[in-house]
Design a protein around this motif. Structure first.
Motif, short mmCIF file in Angstrom:
data_model
loop_
_atom_site.label_atom_id
_atom_site.label_comp_id
_atom_site.label_asym_id
_atom_site.label_seq_id
_atom_site.Cartn_x
_atom_site.Cartn_y
_atom_site.Cartn_z
N ASP A 138 -7.50 2.18 -10.92
CA ASP A 138 -8.37 2.46 -9.77
C ASP A 138 -9.49 1.44 -9.60
O ASP A 138 -10.30 1.56 -8.69
CB ASP A 138 -8.98 3.87 -9.88
CG ASP A 138 -9.65 4.12 -11.22
OD1 ASP A 138 -10.21 3.18 -11.80
OD2 ASP A 138 -9.59 5.27 -11.68
N ARG A 144 0.86 -1.19 0.00
CA ARG A 144 0.00 0.00 0.00
C ARG A 144 0.89 1.23 0.00
O ARG A 144 1.84 1.31 0.79
CB ARG A 144 -0.93 0.00 1.22
CG ARG A 144 -2.01 -1.07 1.15
CD ARG A 144 -3.12 -0.83 2.17
NE ARG A 144 -4.10 -1.91 2.12
CZ ARG A 144 -5.10 -1.97 1.26
NH1 ARG A 144 -5.26 -1.01 0.38
NH2 ARG A 144 -5.95 -2.99 1.28
N ASP A 145 0.59 2.17 -0.87
CA ASP A 145 1.42 3.37 -0.91
C ASP A 145 0.96 4.38 0.14
O ASP A 145 0.10 4.08 0.97
CB ASP A 145 1.42 3.98 -2.31
CG ASP A 145 0.03 4.48 -2.75
OD1 ASP A 145 -0.84 4.66 -1.89
OD2 ASP A 145 -0.15 4.68 -3.98
N ARG A 146 1.56 5.56 0.12
CA ARG A 146 1.25 6.56 1.16
C ARG A 146 -0.20 7.02 1.11
O ARG A 146 -0.72 7.56 2.09
CB ARG A 146 2.19 7.76 1.00
CG ARG A 146 3.64 7.45 1.35
CD ARG A 146 4.51 8.71 1.27
NE ARG A 146 5.86 8.42 1.65
CZ ARG A 146 6.81 8.02 0.81
NH1 ARG A 146 6.50 7.83 -0.47
NH2 ARG A 146 8.03 7.79 1.23
N SER A 147 -0.85 6.82 -0.04
CA SER A 147 -2.27 7.19 -0.17
C SER A 147 -3.19 6.01 0.12
O SER A 147 -4.39 6.08 -0.12
CB SER A 147 -2.54 7.71 -1.58
OG SER A 147 -1.71 8.80 -1.90
N ASP A 148 -2.61 4.92 0.64
CA ASP A 148 -3.35 3.69 0.97
C ASP A 148 -3.89 2.99 -0.27
O ASP A 148 -4.84 2.21 -0.19
CB ASP A 148 -4.49 3.98 1.96
CG ASP A 148 -4.91 2.71 2.71
OD1 ASP A 148 -4.02 1.90 3.03
OD2 ASP A 148 -6.11 2.53 2.96
N ARG A 149 -3.29 3.26 -1.43
CA ARG A 149 -3.66 2.57 -2.66
C ARG A 149 -2.78 1.36 -2.84
O ARG A 149 -1.60 1.36 -2.48
CB ARG A 149 -3.49 3.50 -3.87
CG ARG A 149 -4.49 4.64 -3.92
CD ARG A 149 -4.07 5.65 -4.99
NE ARG A 149 -3.96 5.04 -6.30
CZ ARG A 149 -4.92 5.03 -7.21
NH1 ARG A 149 -6.10 5.57 -6.92
NH2 ARG A 149 -4.74 4.49 -8.40
#
Length: 491
Positions: free
Chosen positions: A408, A324-329
Motif C-alpha cells: 500500500d 489498475r485493478d477493480r479497486s483502482d489500486r
C-alpha cells in the motif's frame, strides 16, 4: 497508469527529490546515525532537496545495508526451446539459426545462470549471467571502499567494513549475495561457484576487495508436476505425456513467487545481520544491477518497496505489466496467466503505452520480514497453458511481482528499458542483444517502431555495450569482452 511524479517516478530523466526535513532526519537517524542531513542534501527551510548526484552518493553510502539476490530457480530448457523461439519470429530464427543451434546445445538442461549471457562479436560465448552478477557487485563494492577511504583517509587497502555512519558497522557492501535455486540445479550451481573464484571475471576483484562474493546464501525451490492443458477440461490432471512418452511427467519450478517461502529464513537472517534492503531480480536480466539512486530514494522516503518498469517493446511477451485493478489500486498482471496478450495488444492499438515489469524489486527488509507469512499465504497461484517441445500442458506458477497488488506504499521507477531491462526469456533475445547479424538485409523490420525487431535489436545491443563497459567493467579487445583489472576501474 503512467508517470505521475508521486508513486510512478520518471527515471529516464535526471532524478531529484524534495522531502520534509523531519522525514529525512528520521530516516538518516535509523540508517546512518552519524551522517548529518547537511552532508547529504540541501536544506531549504523545512525541506531537504536532493539532486541525482547527491542521491547517488547517499545510495553508495548505504551499500553495506543492501544485499543482492537472484531468482535462479529454473533451467534453460524453455529458454532454448526451438518452438518457443520460432514463435517470436520465424524469419529472425532462420537468419540466426547458425548461432542459435550451438548455443542452444550448450544451454539445454543447464541452470540458466550458468549459460552465456551474450555472444562476443567474434562469435565466441561470453561470460555467464551469474559471473556478471557477481562482478557487478564487486565493482560497486570496490568503488564504495575507495570512496570510504577517500572520505576518512583511514581505511587501508581492501577495507570493506561499513563506514562509521552506519547503524551496523562491520557489514560488507552488497555481501552476502543470496539466491533461489531448485532441487534440479542447486548442486550444479554450487559446483560452478567453486570454479568462479578463479574466474578472470572475479579473481582480481575478490582479492582487491577482500570479499568472496561466491559465498552465496541459498534457498532451494522444490519442483512440482506440470498439469494438463486447459483444452483437456476440468478437473486438471497431472500431465503424463511429456515428449509424447506415456507415464512421463514433467517436473517444473512453481514460479519465482515461491521465493518468499523458499527464502523466508534467508530474509530473516539478513535482517538479523543488519541488512535493511534487499534487491531481488531475475538472473537473466543484464540490466539488473544495484541502482544507488533507487536505494537512496527508498531509504529517504521510507516506502515499503520500489519496482522497475519500462515501456513494452516487441520482445516483451512474457512478464507482467502495470495495471489498475477493480479497486483502482496499482497491480502487476502477468501476460498470459493474469491478462491475455490480446488485451495488451488491443490497449496498445488504442494508443496506450504499456509499462512492462523489469522483474526488479528493491524491498525495505524490515517491512518484508514482518509481512512474509501474509505474502506467502496470499500471493496468487496462476495456471498458464504452454505449447513447447515437451508438449501442450499447463504450468502452475506464483509470480513474484504480483506482490505489488498486496502493498500500500511503494514506488514504481519508470526506467529506460535499454539500460535496466536487457532480459533474455528466449535465446533469440540473447542473440538480438548480442548484435548478431544486425545489419543483414534479411533482418525482420516493420514500419511500426514498436514492432520493428531490427530497431529493437540495435537498441538492445547499444544498451548491452553500455552495461558491459560500465556496470561490468569490461572492454572490447580483439572481438571479445575482457575484464578490466581492479586498478583500471574508475568510480
Amino acid at each position: 497508469p503512467t508517470v505521475d511524479g508521486d508513486t510512478i517516478i520518471d527515471r529516464t530523466v535526471p532524478a531529484g527529490l524534495r522531502l520534509p526535513l523531519n522525514t529525512v532526519r528520521r530516516q538518516l537517524e535509523a540508517l546512518l546515525p552519524s551522517v548529518s542531513v547537511e552532508s547529504v542534501g540541501s536544506v531549504e527551510g523545512a525541506e531537504c532537496v536532493f539532486s541525482e548526484e547527491q542521491l547517488r552518493d547517499l545510495g553508495r553510502r548505504l551499500l553495506p545495508l543492501v544485499s543482492y539476490g537472484v531468482l535462479n530457480g529454473g533451467s534453460a530448457t524453455s529458454y532454448a526451446d526451438e518452438k518457443k523461439n520460432r514463435s517470436l519470429s520465424k524469419d529472425l530464427f532462420d537468419l540466426l539459426r547458425g548461432d542459435f543451434q550451438p548455443l542452444a546445445e550448450m544451454s539445454r538442461g543447464r541452470a540458466k545462470g550458468l549459460t552465456p549471457a551474450y555472444l562476443n562479436p567474434d562469435g565466441s560465448p561470453g561470460a555467464t549471467f551469474l559471473e556478471l552478477k557477481m562482478r557487478a557487485n564487486l565493482v560497486q563494492a570496490l568503488q564504495y571502499q575507495r570512496a570510504a577511504a577517500a572520505g576518512s583517509r583511514s581505511a587501508g587497502p581492501g577495507e570493506a567494513a561499513c563506514d562509521a555512519g552506519s547503524s551496523a558497522p562491520g557489514l560488507l557492501p552488497l555481501f552476502p549475495m543470496f539466491q533461489m535455486t531448485s532441487v534440479y540445479n542447486t548442486d550444479e550451481v554450487a559446483a560452478a561457484y567453486d570454479g568462479f573464484r578463479d574466474s578472470s571475471m572475479l579473481k582480481g576483484l575478490i582479492a582487491a576487495t577482500g570479499i568472496d562474493i561466491t559465498r552465496v546464501l541459498t534457498g532451494v525451490q522444490p519442483l512440482i508436476a506440470a498439469y494438463t492443458h486447459s483444452e483437456a477440461g476440468r478437473p486438471k490432471q497431472i500431465f503424463d505425456r511429456a515428449h509424447g512418452r506415456p507415464n512421463n511427467a514433467l517436473p517444473l519450478p512453481g514460479g519465482h513467487g515461491q521465493n518468499f517461502a523458499v527464502l523466508r529464513e534467508t530474509y530473516r537472517e539478513l535482517y538479523r545481520m543488519g541488512k535493511r534492503f534487499v534487491y531481488l531480480g531475475n538472473v537473466d536480466n543484464l540490466g539488473f544491477t544495484v541502482d544507488e539512486v533507487s536505494v537512496a530514494y527508498l531509504a529517504l522516503t521510507g516506502k515499503q518497496a520500489g519496482f522497475d518498469f519500462s515501456f513494452r517493446t516487441s520482445v516483451d511477451v512474457k512478464g507482467g505489466i502495470l495495471v489498475r485493478d477493480r479497486s483502482d489500486r496499482l497491480a502487476c498482471a502477468d501476460i498470459g496467466p493474469a491478462i491475455s496478450a490480446e488485451e495488451v495488444f488491443s490497449a496498445e492499438s488504442r494508443g496506450s503505452r504499456i509499462l512492462f515489469n523489469c522483474a526488479t524489486g528493491l524491498f525495505a527488509l524490515d517491512y518484508l520480514v514482518r509481512q512474509l507469512d501474509r505474502i506467502i499465504d496470499e500471493l496468487p497461484m496462476r495456471f498458464s497453458d504452454q505449447d513447447k517441445d515437451a508438449g501442450r500442458y499447463s504450468q502452475a506458477e506464483q509470480v513474484t511481482w504480483e506482490i505489488i497488488g498486496m502493498l500500500d506504499d511503494f514506488l514504481i521507477f519508470g526506467v529506460n528499458k535499454y539500460d535496466r531491462f536487457l532480459a533474455a526469456k528466449m535465446l533469440l533475445e540473447t542473440l538480438m542483444t548480442s548484435g548478431r547479424k544486425l545489419d543483414s538485409a534479411a533482418y525482420p523490420t516493420d514500419s511500426n517502431p514498436a514492432a520493428n525487431l531490427q530497431l529493437t535489436a540495435h537498441r538492445l545491443h547499444d544498451g548491452l555495450v553500455r552495461r558491459l563497459q560500465s556496470s561490468y567493467a569490461l572492454r572490447l579487445q580483439q572481438g571479445r569482452w575482457e575484464p578490466l583489472a581492479p586498478a583500471e576501474i574508475t568510480p
